[in-house]
Design an enzyme around this catalytic site. Structure first.
Site, short mmCIF file in Angstrom:
data_model
loop_
_atom_site.label_atom_id
_atom_site.label_comp_id
_atom_site.label_asym_id
_atom_site.label_seq_id
_atom_site.Cartn_x
_atom_site.Cartn_y
_atom_site.Cartn_z
N HIS A 1 0.88 -1.17 0.00
CA HIS A 1 0.00 0.00 0.00
C HIS A 1 0.92 1.22 0.00
O HIS A 1 2.08 1.15 0.42
CB HIS A 1 -0.94 -0.06 1.20
CG HIS A 1 -2.01 -1.10 1.03
ND1 HIS A 1 -3.30 -0.78 0.66
CD2 HIS A 1 -1.97 -2.45 1.11
CE1 HIS A 1 -4.00 -1.91 0.54
NE2 HIS A 1 -3.22 -2.94 0.80
N CYS B 1 -7.55 -1.25 3.54
CA CYS B 1 -8.23 -2.26 4.34
C CYS B 1 -9.11 -1.57 5.36
O CYS B 1 -8.65 -0.72 6.11
CB CYS B 1 -7.19 -3.13 5.04
SG CYS B 1 -7.93 -4.37 6.12
#
Ligand code: HMG
Ligand code: MG
Length: 297
Positions: A207, A238
């Site tokens: 990420h 997430c």
């Protein structure tokens, strides 16, 4: 060294699981249709997790049955437990991904189970998948830091990755869930895992919260990894990882890979067009710098 890198496109799953604005099932299907025309070989299509936990992907069965699966492309889906596996199997899924973490607290927050408990949940899935001819990928989250615990021991990443591999996962994706890693740390973590597992069975998943993802990927490529997860348009995050921003944008990864002389088989302009289409559907600008640059040329 092999110069082919397989991109695992996780946008339809990791990208869309964290969107505040609901995305129509038809748009999810259209996204996967477009991605299937870009040369990608793996497209993570959706997730059969609890719809109470991730309402964004409650339409997983409709999405999966709505897509046209192109021969030669794998369309894995996430499953957290046997119930998810049953739902996936019922619609003809041929590849699933199980997920756990290197941080106990994160795993409890994300799946209501400790690490070892989640591994125990996966054992019957792996057994059934073998009999069903279904491939299983494994994720280890929080490999470079945890939103709750902070530092994560590399030894724990190695332990969990090895457990997934021993259970029969053909590939283990090492996830920097909150995007806190930096290149030397990322490379050292990968090296530690690769000292116990074959590099060919490893993937990296970054990420881009702190803008380090491309640098981390480059460092890991130097270490020998040849599978990279990314999400078109840089979508994602997430829901159970506070502060986690999107995945590294697939367009940016492909631009970098081609620029350093590696092959992906991906049509970059087509991928960038899809990324801008998705961004428009989400009501914002593309999160890919390459996507923006190509639109301006
Ligand atoms: P739980 O509440 O402990 O589950 O959640 P449970 O077994 O006690 O069941 C509770 C209820 O959920 C029951 O319904 C079950 O039927 C239902 P009720 O009887 O109350 O009506 N249920 C399900 N329904 C549909 N499909 C299922 C399912 N399972 C239970 N599969 C559970 C445990 C694991 C299910 C839950 O915590 C969960 O779904 N978590 C998923 C969270 C998630 O999706 N997070 C994001 C994905 S991970 C990620 O993004 C990281 C990654 O990208 C890598 C990285 O970046 O590091 C992969
Ligand atoms: Mg992720």
């Amino acid at each position: 060294m092999d110069d082919f890198v397989r991109i695992v496109e996780v946008g339809p799953r990791d990208g869309l699981q964290n969107e505040a604005r609901p995305v129509d099932t038809a748009d999810k299907i259209e996204l996967i249709r477009q991605l299937s025309l870009t040369g990608l070989r793996t497209i993570e299509a959706t997730s059969f997790v609890s719809p109470r936990w991730v309402p964004q992907l409650a339409d997983a069965a409709e999405v999966y049955t709505g897509i046209t699966r192109v021969p030669g492309i794998a369309y894995p889906v996430l499953v957290p437990n046997e119930q998810g596996y049953d739902r996936a199997l019922a619609v003809g899924v041929q590849e699933v991904a199980v997920f756990t973490a290197a941080s106990e607290t994160f795993n409890r927050t994300n799946t209501n189970a400790g690490i070892d408990e989640s591994l125990a949940r996966f054992a019957p899935i792996l057994e059934r998948a073998k009999a069903d001819g279904v491939k299983v990928r494994g994720y280890v989250s929080t490999v470079l830091g945890c939103p709750y615990q902070g530092e994560v021991a590399v030894s724990e990443v190695v332990r969990v990755a090895r457990a997934l591999h021993e259970m029969g996962c053909y590939e283990i994706s090492l996830g920097d869930t909150i995007g806190v890693g930096t290149p030397r740390k990322a490379r050292a973590m990968l090296k530690a895992v690769a000292s116990e597992l074959p590099m060919a069975a490893l993937a990296v998943h970054f990420h881009d919260t702190y803008g380090q993802a491309l640098a981390n990927i480059d460092a890991c490529l130097e270490e020998g990894v040849r599978v990279v997860d990314s999400a078109v348009s840089g979508a994602g995050g997430c829901p159970y990882a506070k502060g986690a921003s999107g995945n590294v944008a697939s367009e940016d990864v492909v631009y970098m890979l081609h620029g350093i002389g590696m092959r992906t088989g991906i049509d970059l302009p087509a991928l960038a067009t899809t990324g801008r289409w998705l961004a428009a559907r989400l009501g914002r600008e593309t999160g890919s710098k390459t996507g923006k640059a190509l639109a301006a040329t």
